[in-house]
Design a protein around this motif. Structure first.
Motif, PDB file in Angstrom:
ATOM      1  N   THR A   1       1.091   5.508   0.012  1.00  6.89           N
ATOM      2  CA  THR A   1       0.835   6.837   0.135  1.00  6.89           C
ATOM      3  C   THR A   1       1.536   8.007   0.014  1.00  6.89           C
ATOM      4  O   THR A   1       2.766   7.763   0.457  1.00  6.89           O
TER       5      THR A   1
ATOM      6  N   ASP B   1       2.872  -2.799   3.924  1.00 14.72           N
ATOM      7  CA  ASP B   1       2.430  -4.223   3.508  1.00 14.72           C
ATOM      8  C   ASP B   1       2.025  -4.871   4.671  1.00 14.72           C
ATOM      9  O   ASP B   1       1.693  -4.651   5.723  1.00 14.72           O
TER      10      ASP B   1
ATOM     11  N   ASP C   1       4.675  -1.598   8.406  1.00 12.11           N
ATOM     12  CA  ASP C   1       5.059  -0.206   7.912  1.00 12.11           C
ATOM     13  C   ASP C   1       6.486  -0.036   7.585  1.00 12.11           C
ATOM     14  O   ASP C   1       7.321   0.013   8.459  1.00 12.11           O
TER      15      ASP C   1
ATOM     16  N   GLU D   1      -1.298  -0.995  -4.033  1.00 15.36           N
ATOM     17  CA  GLU D   1      -2.621  -0.083  -3.893  1.00 15.36           C
ATOM     18  C   GLU D   1      -2.340   1.185  -3.456  1.00 15.36           C
ATOM     19  O   GLU D   1      -1.648   1.515  -2.601  1.00 15.36           O
ATOM     20  N   ILE D   2      -2.944   2.156  -4.222  1.00 15.26           N
ATOM     21  CA  ILE D   2      -2.751   3.672  -4.083  1.00 15.26           C
ATOM     22  C   ILE D   2      -3.816   4.239  -2.858  1.00 15.26           C
ATOM     23  O   ILE D   2      -5.032   3.764  -3.355  1.00 15.26           O
ATOM     24  N   THR D   3      -3.302   4.717  -1.819  1.00 15.81           N
ATOM     25  CA  THR D   3      -4.365   4.835  -0.815  1.00 15.81           C
ATOM     26  C   THR D   3      -4.924   6.350  -0.773  1.00 15.81           C
ATOM     27  O   THR D   3      -5.275   6.749   0.195  1.00 15.81           O
ATOM     28  N   HIS D   4      -4.462   7.035  -2.033  1.00 10.02           N
ATOM     29  CA  HIS D   4      -5.167   8.232  -2.091  1.00 10.02           C
ATOM     30  C   HIS D   4      -5.473   8.761  -3.334  1.00 10.02           C
ATOM     31  O   HIS D   4      -5.250   7.804  -4.248  1.00 10.02           O
TER      32      HIS D   4
ATOM     33  N   ARG E   1       0.752  -1.108  -0.016  1.00  9.47           N
ATOM     34  CA  ARG E   1       0.254   0.009   0.015  1.00  9.47           C
ATOM     35  C   ARG E   1       0.955   1.163  -0.012  1.00  9.47           C
ATOM     36  O   ARG E   1       1.695   1.496   0.873  1.00  9.47           O
TER      37      ARG E   1
ATOM     38  N   SER F   1      -5.020   9.465  -7.213  1.00 11.16           N
ATOM     39  CA  SER F   1      -4.013   9.288  -7.979  1.00 11.16           C
ATOM     40  C   SER F   1      -3.162  10.591  -8.547  1.00 11.16           C
ATOM     41  O   SER F   1      -1.968  10.510  -8.944  1.00 11.16           O
TER      42      SER F   1
END
Length: 635
Positions: free
Chosen positions: A469, A521, A525, A624-627, A467, A629
């Motif tokens: 951010t 992951d 962190d 995974e992009i958590t914000h 993931r 793009s």
């Protein structure tokens, strides 16, 4: 190559080393490793000053002109005669593997130089602005030195005066400001005939120095050196009365050398050259005794001497680990026997869990340290080696000269002090990532196990569940962003190392806008693992001033994903393109093809690439992009 600064391993005196230094500088081409080794054999301050002047001379400048060493610039100001300091700083920094350019303001011009716009220093563009003051800087504005009301008022006001000066120096010169607390010379206090007055002066002076030390927290981009540490190293502070009168010297050559050495450590920290891993021998180092001969029960740790000395070293190593220093073992032993001793001896402070890597076997230790470096994905010049055996230390120096080998005293009572005094691991400030580094590397080991079990790279990446951010610069991450630019050497696309002062000006007055990225992951962190500086060209195109990425997340598609996000943000903002530059260094060659692999094309400028934003590269399906793009912005 890291040069040891403990007891000189070679029998040559400083004068002999100076003669050899002259000859080495005259060779074609000069052997820079030999130059640094010779500097390491010059313990006397005046001899080291002479060595520095050799390096400043025509022969020295010619020899160092093409040196492949990290460079820094130092502006030096003060309130007393400091002519010996520039050559001392040059020699001290060079034997630490850094090539400095030092420029000094005039005698007692520390205030006027900055007030006048730094006419002597501004063209240097210093990374470090160092100001070494003596007590005259305080007393020169005291009309009656025995009027303690006047003295106290001056001492109360002085820290704010220094803070104002430091702010002006930063605005004028930029860079990292290096200040210091100020020793009180005996003649200042001994002119007072009352014990009560002397005590009051001591208290006033201590409070003033406490306020000066507090400026490190109050001022952006500031370091404060505490004079008692320098005095302990130097064995004294003040020049003889004759030198004070004849030459205007306030400080002894030894004190100036201690200052030069400390300044070279600050330069190393600023450039990200601090050591990262401490490698410990076990038998007669971590504990007293040879575990293969006496067994776990026969080892002496804690209790009485010499066990207490080994416990002291363990405690120091544990405290270093709590502040982000990685611990490793290289020991000639049988692994099960040594691990049993670590984990079962009741007085052992260090357990096997404290070490991120172990090489407990009968192989040469230089090879083992390099193997640990490869395992941790660190350069072996980031390692410090501690072993009680002088034969092993000499072998390490010969076979792996880039490793910093600590020269230990014969008596284990001094082991911890010898290691602590070197300052190999000093950094400008600690971040959360530093404190969690051992945990991060343990998680990395678990990730490697998954990688070995995976049937393909795609299978491995899918199992990680990464993931990502991206976050803009904030007061909370500014220190880590600065640290990433300073310390990252492998994935560093341009070699530009933005200092704290530049990061603090993010997005203002033409300065780049800074961003960080965090990765996590299924194992935990990673913390902030990347920093990017974005600007805007005259035609509106976005520019990547530099992009750095921690080595612990290589080969996971993070770099291409982050640049892909930059391209998407630029396209959404209507920019005509994005340009990036790759400048080769001795560490970043494996990433030379990154920009072309993402659709950037070379421009006429050397090392520059441009993307027209017509066809954007795909983002990694395993991250995974958590914000949003389109998170980046330029200018």
């Amino acid at each position: 190559m890291s040069i040891d600064h403990g007891v000189p391993p070679a029998p040559a005196t400083g004068r002999v080393a100076l003669a050899e230094l002259r000859a080495t500088l005259g060779a074609t081409p000069p052997d820079l490793a030999a130059v640094r080794e010779l500097l390491g054999r010059v313990p006397d301050p005046l001899d080291l000053e002479a060595a520095g002047r050799l390096l400043h001379g025509a022969r020295g400048r010619a020899a160092l002109a093409g040196a492949d060493l990290p460079r820094t610039t130092v502006a030096l100001l003060g309130s007393s005669t400091l002519d010996a300091l520039p050559p001392m700083i040059t020699a001290a920094a060079l034997r630490r593997g850094i090539l400095p350019e030092v420029r000094m303001a005039g005698f007692n011009q520390w205030q006027l130089e900055i007030a006048a716009g730094a006419p002597e220093l501004s063209t240097l563009r210093p990374r470090l602005v160092a100001c070494l003051l003596d007590d005259a800087a305080v007393f020169d504005r005291v009309a009656d030195p025995v009027d303690l009301d006047e003295v106290e008022a001056r001492c109360v006001a002085f820290p704010a005066e220094v803070a104002t000066w430091a702010a002006a120096a930063r605005e004028t010169l930029g860079g990292l400001t290096v200040l210091g607390t100020i020793p009180l010379s005996p003649l200042r206090s001994r002119r007072l005939v009352s014990y009560a007055a002397r005590a009051r002066l001591a208290a006033v002076w201590s409070r003033m120095n406490a306020e000066l030390a507090g400026l490190a927290a109050d001022l952006p981009s500031a370091v404060v050196l505490d004079f008692p540490d320098l005095a302990e190293t130097a064995g004294g502070i003040f020049a003889s009365d004759r030198m004070r009168h004849v030459a205007g010297h306030v400080y002894t050559p030894a004190y100036l050398l201690a200052y030069a050495e400390e300044l070279s450590r600050v330069a190393a920290a600023d450039l990200g050259r601090s050591a990262k891993c401490l490698v410990l021998d076990l038998d007669n180092t971590v504990w007293d005794g040879v575990v293969g001969d006496v067994g776990t029960a026969g080892l002496r740790v804690g209790g009485s001497y010499p066990g207490t000395a080994h416990t002291e070293l363990q405690r120091l190593a544990r405290d270093l680990s709590a502040q982000g220093v990685l611990l490793a073992v290289s020991s000639k032993n049988d692994d099960p026997v040594a691990v049993e001793a670590l984990d079962t001896h009741p007085e052992m402070l260090l357990r096997s869990e404290h070490f991120v890597a172990r090489r407990i076997d009968w192989e040469p230790k230089a090879g083992n340290v390099r193997a640990i470096a490869a395992e941790l994905n660190l350069g072996s010049d980031a390692f410090v080696f501690v072993d009680d055996n002088p034969v092993e230390r000499e072998l390490m120096r010969r076979m792996a000269p880039e490793v910093a080998t600590v020269e230990l005293p014969d008596d284990p009572a001094g082991y911890a002090a010898a290691l602590a005094a070197r300052g190999d691991f000093l950094v400008l400030s600690l971040t959360d990532e530093d404190r969690d580094r051992t945990t991060l590397y343990r998680a990395r080991t678990r990730r490697r196990q998954i990688e070995q079990q995976a049937t393909s790279l795609e299978d491995h990446l899918a199992q990680l569940g990464s993931r990502l951010t991206v976050e803009p610069l904030t007061p909370m991450n500014a220190g880590r962003i600065t640290q990433l630019f300073a310390k990252t050497n492998q994935f560093n696309l341009t070699g530009v190392r933005y200092g704290a002062a530049e990061v603090d000006r993010s997005g203002t007055n033409g300065a780049p806008t800074f961003f960080a990225a965090r990765l996590s992951d299924r194992f935990g962190d990673h913390g902030l693992i990347a920093a990017i500086a974005l600007g805007r060209a005259a035609d509106g195109a976005w520019t990547v001033g530099n992009f750095v990425l921690s080595c612990r997340v290589f080969s996971r598609g993070v770099e291409s994903t982050l640049l892909g996000l930059v391209l998407r943000s630029a396209a959404a903002a209507g920019a005509p393109g994005v340009t990036g530059t790759f400048r080769a260094t001795d560490r970043n060659g494996r990433f030379a093809g990154l920009y072309p692999s993402l659709g950037f094309r070379p421009t006429a400028a050397a090392g520059e690439f441009r993307h027209d934003l017509a066809r954007l590269p795909n983002l990694s399906p395993f991250i995974e992009i958590t914000h949003e793009s389109e998170v980046f912005r330029a200018g």
